[in-house]
Design an enzyme around this catalytic site. Structure first.
Site, PDB file in Angstrom:
ATOM      1  NE  ARG A   2      -3.689   0.630   2.085  1.00 52.26           N
ATOM      2  CZ  ARG A   2      -4.253   1.302   3.086  1.00 52.26           C
ATOM      3  NH1 ARG A   2      -4.304   0.764   4.298  1.00 52.26           N
ATOM      4  NH2 ARG A   2      -4.756   2.496   2.906  1.00 52.26           N
ATOM      5  CG  ASP A   9     -21.911   5.517  -6.239  1.00 50.07           C
ATOM      6  OD1 ASP A   9     -22.428   5.418  -7.372  1.00 50.07           O
ATOM      7  OD2 ASP A   9     -20.759   5.097  -5.970  1.00 50.07           O
ATOM      8  CB  SER A  62     -18.869   5.108   2.107  1.00 50.92           C
ATOM      9  OG  SER A  62     -18.237   4.936   3.364  1.00 50.92           O
ATOM     10  CG  HIS A 120      -9.291   6.894   9.835  1.00 47.79           C
ATOM     11  ND1 HIS A 120     -10.172   6.692   8.805  1.00 47.79           N
ATOM     12  CD2 HIS A 120     -10.067   7.129  10.935  1.00 47.79           C
ATOM     13  CE1 HIS A 120     -11.417   6.803   9.234  1.00 47.79           C
ATOM     14  NE2 HIS A 120     -11.373   7.066  10.536  1.00 47.79           N
TER      15      HIS A 120
END
Length: 247
Positions: A73, A218, A192, A122
């Site tokens: 990552r 979305d 999200s 985070h």
């Protein structure tokens, strides 16, 4: 296209009239730089189990497996470049509108684009922490694993991100919620709206009578609360907002 132009114009009006504008960004913003999301259609948690790679228990059980995944990552993040969304948010800060940027992303693309007042809820991938002495170190490049990265004290280093089951550091959480409480307008881009406590930040703004500008291709649980919903990718929408704002 007309609908998008109208919603962008409405977002610009809120931004122009704002007293304290903040932004909350999620993995959808970094995805436009080629960094995989976690919960999207091709998200990382569709291919990997969080409990095997992103928990303290997983690290204690098999630190080499966890480190190999995080090294991969890190390589992606180091190779990525900021996109239009990152640069637009930086410009909003530069011209005096954006007061603080809260991100759930663990990359440093906002900083590389030039943003200064960034709160990482985070943690950050480029920062590692010793499990023995607690010392933190900033990496210059991704580690090669094996061997496992170790601290000067001999203790094992771990990625400096917040894993599942771990609390967000109190000082970081306080800063984020303080900024939300100051805000009369918040841009929420590429998230999200499922991960708490970050997902609760826009609702703090709303409860205080402020406005939410949501940018996401979305619909999300936040959409019904948004004063403006721009169903576009963050880069396109934020560049559009900036162009109108500066015209």
């Amino acid at each position: 296209m007309k609908g998008t132009e109208e919603t962008i114009a409405k977002a610009v009006e809120y931004i122009r009239n704002s007293r304290y504008l903040t932004a909350l960004t999620g993995s959808g913003v970094s995805a436009e730089s080629g960094i995989p999301t976690f919960r999207g259609k091709d998200g990382l948690w569709n291919r990997y189990r969080p409990e095997e790679l992103a928990t303290p228990e997983a690290f204690a059980l098999d630190p080499e497996l966890v480190w190999k995944w995080y090294a991969w990552r890190m390589e992606q993040v180091w190779a990525a470049q900021p996109n239009h969304a990152h640069y637009a948010l930086c410009k909003l800060e530069e011209i005096g509108f954006l007061k603080a940027l809260i991100t759930q992303n663990v990359d440093d693309l906002h900083e590389r684009a030039g943003s200064r007042n960034v709160i990482h809820m985070h943690g950050m991938l480029k920062v590692v922490r010793c499990v023995e002495c607690g010392n933190s170190v900033e990496l210059i490049e991704p580690p090669t694993v094996p061997p496992l990265p170790v601290c000067n004290c001999g203790g094992l280093l771990r990625p400096g991100v917040v894993w599942f089951g771990e609390p967000i550091p109190e000082d970081v959480l306080k800063r984020a919620f303080d900024e939300a409480s100051f805000s009369d307008v918040m841009i929420v881009a590429g998230t999200s709206a499922l991960v708490y406590p970050a997902a609760g930040l826009p609702l703090v703004v709303k409860r205080k009578g402020g406005a939410i500008i949501e940018i996401n291709p979305d619909r999300t649980p936040l959409t019904e609360h948004a004063d403006v919903s721009i169903q576009e990718k963050a880069g396109n929408a934020l560049r559009g907002i900036l162009n109108v704002l500066l015209s």
